[in-house]
Design an enzyme around this catalytic site. Structure first.
Site, PDB file in Angstrom:
ATOM      1  N   GLN A 283     -13.764 -14.914  -2.250  1.00 16.35           N
ATOM      2  CA  GLN A 283     -13.709 -15.088  -0.761  1.00 16.35           C
ATOM      3  C   GLN A 283     -14.528 -15.783  -0.083  1.00 16.35           C
ATOM      4  O   GLN A 283     -14.562 -16.869   1.432  1.00 16.35           O
ATOM      5  CB  GLN A 283     -13.023 -13.831   0.084  1.00 16.35           C
ATOM      6  CG  GLN A 283     -11.933 -12.497  -0.237  1.00 16.35           C
ATOM      7  CD  GLN A 283     -12.044 -11.644   0.417  1.00 16.35           C
ATOM      8  OE1 GLN A 283     -12.008 -11.356   1.156  1.00 16.35           O
ATOM      9  NE2 GLN A 283     -12.559 -10.059  -0.900  1.00 16.35           N
TER      10      GLN A 283
ATOM     11  N   ASN B 203     -16.357 -11.618  13.276  1.00 14.50           N
ATOM     12  CA  ASN B 203     -16.535 -10.543  13.790  1.00 14.50           C
ATOM     13  C   ASN B 203     -18.022 -10.969  15.278  1.00 14.50           C
ATOM     14  O   ASN B 203     -18.191  -9.496  15.437  1.00 14.50           O
ATOM     15  CB  ASN B 203     -17.858  -9.247  13.334  1.00 14.50           C
ATOM     16  CG  ASN B 203     -18.953  -9.884  12.512  1.00 14.50           C
ATOM     17  OD1 ASN B 203     -18.641 -11.644  12.481  1.00 14.50           O
ATOM     18  ND2 ASN B 203     -19.754  -8.774  11.666  1.00 14.50           N
TER      19      ASN B 203
ATOM     20  N   THR C 272     -19.195 -17.002   9.402  1.00 22.59           N
ATOM     21  CA  THR C 272     -19.160 -16.113   8.844  1.00 22.59           C
ATOM     22  C   THR C 272     -17.763 -15.260   8.628  1.00 22.59           C
ATOM     23  O   THR C 272     -17.252 -15.757   9.787  1.00 22.59           O
ATOM     24  CB  THR C 272     -20.002 -14.782   9.083  1.00 22.59           C
ATOM     25  OG1 THR C 272     -19.040 -13.355   8.517  1.00 22.59           O
ATOM     26  CG2 THR C 272     -18.796 -14.310  10.909  1.00 22.59           C
TER      27      THR C 272
ATOM     28  N   ASP D 139       2.582 -34.839  11.997  1.00 22.33           N
ATOM     29  CA  ASP D 139       1.277 -35.523  12.860  1.00 22.33           C
ATOM     30  C   ASP D 139       0.920 -35.095  13.761  1.00 22.33           C
ATOM     31  O   ASP D 139      -0.180 -35.684  13.705  1.00 22.33           O
ATOM     32  CB  ASP D 139       2.922 -36.458  13.196  1.00 22.33           C
ATOM     33  CG  ASP D 139       3.457 -37.898  11.824  1.00 22.33           C
ATOM     34  OD1 ASP D 139       2.861 -37.539  11.183  1.00 22.33           O
ATOM     35  OD2 ASP D 139       4.209 -38.620  12.503  1.00 22.33           O
TER      36      ASP D 139
END
Ligand code: ADP
Length: 743
Positions: free
Chosen positions: A657, A527, A523, A157
């Protein structure tokens, strides 16, 4: 001997189960073993503690192997009424003393943690009573004078004070978001309205965040019952105007604890009736129920369970006799500790305030970002922008991407367009990154042009890795003038930041660059300076974790070691975090030098592991870690040196990815950051020297960093920030992996 040196630690899960509890149990066990402390698991929560015997089990390193990716809790949980009685707690104390346990990690909700605190307060008296009954001796009391408790909040919750996120809430949001995304497509095909009921008796977190993450059309939550006389009418009007502008379906999300301003529950059934009667629509109800608790934990919940379990043991080991019980929580990504008693009291206070119908206080007590998110949600769901206020200038704000693709880019564009237009301004799309700015590929965006973008992967505006140089600046200046751009939002990565820096530096040469610029970090590499997290990194992490789970399953038949290569360029965030979340033996990072000697040590560890019965090895390598010692080299080395004891396979995950629908977290943060970015542009536009800055997340707060500081904040020669908060997690990772095991 002092208490701390000899007593044992035990861990239990209690109350409702939550995905990620296993990660916490695993971390508690392995951290304790690494510190040389015996550790026990108490099966089925307080019931196991009261019943004792085989319910209190000594744990070894391998007892918690292979559980990280499992939903629920492998050590069981149960409600236990006996523990609510003093007799029950006396039995529990007896059972702990039998096992020399006086340090507990309790993973549960506010009920479980309340119980733990009562138990701790009574501990000395309970032991005296046990002595009086001659069940234990005085020596036992002397060596265990106090009971130490650390609480971790396991609850889907997200209703607890002292932590931004409870273990399980992120996974529950994944389940809800997947379900609503799926419902949206069928609803659209039939022009239907769906009511989706989600959990949350006192807390609208799941409903609100799911609403933001899926672009739902209405939410009903306990903290803010509709105030208007006829809320039904307000809801129907909003849904109808959505239909009028072409929305093919409507989704209403209801928290199970939703109520009207008189405290009367708003049920899904009643809402359906209202919508059918007033709008004449076909309405379907989906009650998600226990699906929300189920399934494999998300990457974040594995991370959360792991760091909190690790910290809980560290806290217990340094406890002083007068130590108050602690609650270990999280603020953004940093672990925080606070008084357990205080957190429980505050949590129960919100429920009380809601009960007393003081909704304003309830909303305020949920904290800043809850109210902010609610406000953003209410604006975005409108089907028409507000007209510009009379007398106010209609600004022209341009949006573009730059750098590699990152899931969540579309979500950010949608929020920026809607929020900017709602304030009466014109939003412009710059297509294909800086190419579009150079070529003049710039056009106006409409309110409905971003419809459905909340959940869409990819980048509708297109992106590129081109950084402006030479003659580009002249073209950009001309196009900014032609299109009368008053402010620029760049949603992207390194390239975007560099581009913004270049424009900022040339303000004296090109007056049209003298506009506010804001870079929104998007991104998967995570980085960038100025933000602890960038949009897309969470999705990428989940993509990695889901795929590594599958890869691991493929290895059950034979002894096998996988070397998995992940993205990240010069930044090891994805490698380290996915290593933590998948239980990898090792994560190779570009921040660290990798020598042949180290690889030899790693293979020696693998050999020891496989000789002692291990069936699976997992090494995660960032794409640039180790330079010439690449994934193929490492795989070959491990295979050759493994001398037939185990097989080695490599898996390069590649563009998987970057793909797919953004995770709920990325959608929610993209929306928040886009909203604040628009505010920033508006606040800077009339200044003589408008700022150029990067927006970011730091310790839950939104902050701005001047683009002027960009060169100072990055590591020379590398595409990564100088300061990387997550590097300190290497210690946690090292504790969890096999190479440092204590056995
Ligand atoms: P949650 O921890 O998820 O809020 P519950 O409120 O059901 O779940 O609590 C789980 C268990 O914790 C209960 O079954 C009981 O054993 C124990 N517990 C809860 N509240 C108390 C209390 N006030 N005193 C003692 N034990 C309690």
């Amino acid at each position: 001997m002092s208490q701390n040196e000899r007593s044992n630690i035990a861990v239990l899960t209690s109350g409702g189960d939550a995905p990620g509890m296993n990660a916490a149990v695993r971390a508690v066990v392995r951290t304790a073993l690494t510190r040389g402390v015996d550790v026990y698991a108490i099966m089925d929560g307080y019931r196991g503690m009261v019943e004792g015997g085989d319910n209190i089990r000594k744990m070894g390193w391998e007892s918690v192997g292979g559980i990280l990716q499992l939903g629920g809790t492998v050590i069981g949980t149960a409600r236990c009424d006996e523990f609510r009685t003093r007799e029950g707690r006396q039995k529990a104390a007896y059972n702990l003393i039998q096992n020399d346990i006086d340090r507990l990690v309790v993973i549960g909700g506010d009920g479980s943690l309340t119980g733990a605190n009562i138990f701790r307060q009574e501990w000395p008296d309970l032991l005296s009573e046990l002595v009086d009954q001659e069940l234990i001796n005085r020596e036992a009391v002397r060596s265990h004078p106090n009971l130490f408790i650390v609480g971790l909040v396991g609850s889907i919750d997200n209703d607890m004070f002292g932590t931004d996120m409870t273990i399980g809430a992120d996974t529950a949001l994944h389940r809800i978001t997947e379900a609503i995304d799926a419902l949206s497509s069928t609803a659209a095909s039939h022009n239907r309205t769906f009511i989706v009921e989600v959990m949350g008796r006192h807390c609208g977190y799941l409903a609100l965040m799911a609403g933001i993450a899926t672009g739902a059309d209405w939410v009903l939550i306990p903290e803010d019952p509709p105030q208007k006389g006829d809320w039904e009418d307000e809801m129907c009007r909003s849904l109808k105007s959505g239909r009028d502008v072409g929305r093919q379906h409507s989704i209403v999300v209801i928290a199970e604890g939703a109520r009207d301003r008189f405290g009367k529950p708003i049920t899904s059934e009643y809402t359906k009736q209202v919508l059918e009667e007033r709008l004449g629509e076909e309405v379907r109800i989906t009650i998600l129920g226990h699906v929300q608790r189920g399934g494999a934990p998300s990457a974040f919940d594995r991370y959360l369970g792991t760091v909190q379990g690790y910290t809980a043991v560290a806290e217990l080991l340094k406890s002083k006799p007068d130590q108050e019980p602690q609650l270990v929580g999280i603020r953004q990504h940093g672990v925080v500790r606070s008084s357990l008693v205080e957190c429980v009291a505050q949590t129960q206070e919100v429920a009380r305030v809601i009960q007393a119908q003081d909704y304003e206080t309830a909303l305020r007590m949920r904290g800043g970002s809850f109210a902010e998110s609610y406000r953003i949600f209410r604006t975005i769901l409108r089907s028409h922008p507000n007209p510009p206020k009379t007398g106010e200038r209609r600004l022209r704000l341009a949006i573009m991407h730059a750098g590699g693709l990152s899931p969540g880019m579309n979500t950010a564009v949608r929020a920026a367009v809607r929020l900017g237009m709602d304030k009466g301004h014109t939003l412009l799309a710059v297509r294909r990154g800086f190419h579009g700015l150079i070529d003049g590929d710039i056009s106006e965006l409409g309110w409905m042009s971003v419809s459905g973008w909340v959940s869409r992967g990819g980048a509708g505006l297109g992106t590129s890795r081109h950084i402006p140089a030479g003659g580009d600046f002249y073209s950009i200046a001309k196009n900014l003038e032609t299109h009368q751009v008053d402010g620029l939002l760049i949603i992207g990565g390194w390239v975007g930041y560099q581009g913004a820096y270049q424009l900022f530096n040339r303000r004296n040469d090109y007056p049209s660059f003298n506009i506010p610029i804001v870079c929104l970090p998007a991104t998967i590499d995570n980085n960038l300076p100025g933000s602890e997290l960038s949009i897309g990194a969470d999705t990428a992490l989940n993509n990695i974790v889901t795929n590594v789970d599958k890869i691991k399953q493929s290895a059950v038949a034979s002894r096998r070691c996988f070397v998995v290569e992940v993205m990240g360029r010069d930044c090891g965030y994805l490698a380290l975090l996915s290593g933590l979340a998948t239980g990898a033996e090792k994560a190779y990072l570009p921040e660290e030098e990798i020598t042949l000697a180290e690889l030899q040590r790693d293979v020696a560890d693998l050999i020891v592991g496989f000789r002692s019965g291990k069936r699976l090895g997992l090494m995660i390598r960032n794409e640039k870690a180790g330079g010439l010692y690449d994934t193929t080299f490492m795989s070959t080395l491990f295979k050759q040196e493994g001398s037939g004891l185990f097989d080695v396979r490599q898996a390069i995950l590649g563009h998987i990815q970057q793909g797919g629908s953004p995770s709920p977290f990325d959608r929610i943060q993209a929306t928040r950051l886009a909203s604040q970015s628009i505010e920033f542009l508006l606040s800077e536009v009339d200044k003589p020297v408008p700022a150029a800055a990067a927006i970011g997340l730091k310790s839950s707060e939104i902050q701005f960093t001047s683009i002027y500081d960009f060169p100072r904040l990055i590591e020379p020669g590398f595409q990564r920030a100088k300061e990387q908060w997550w590097l300190k997690l290497r210690q946690v990772a090292a504790t969890m992996d096999h190479t440092s095991r204590a056995e």
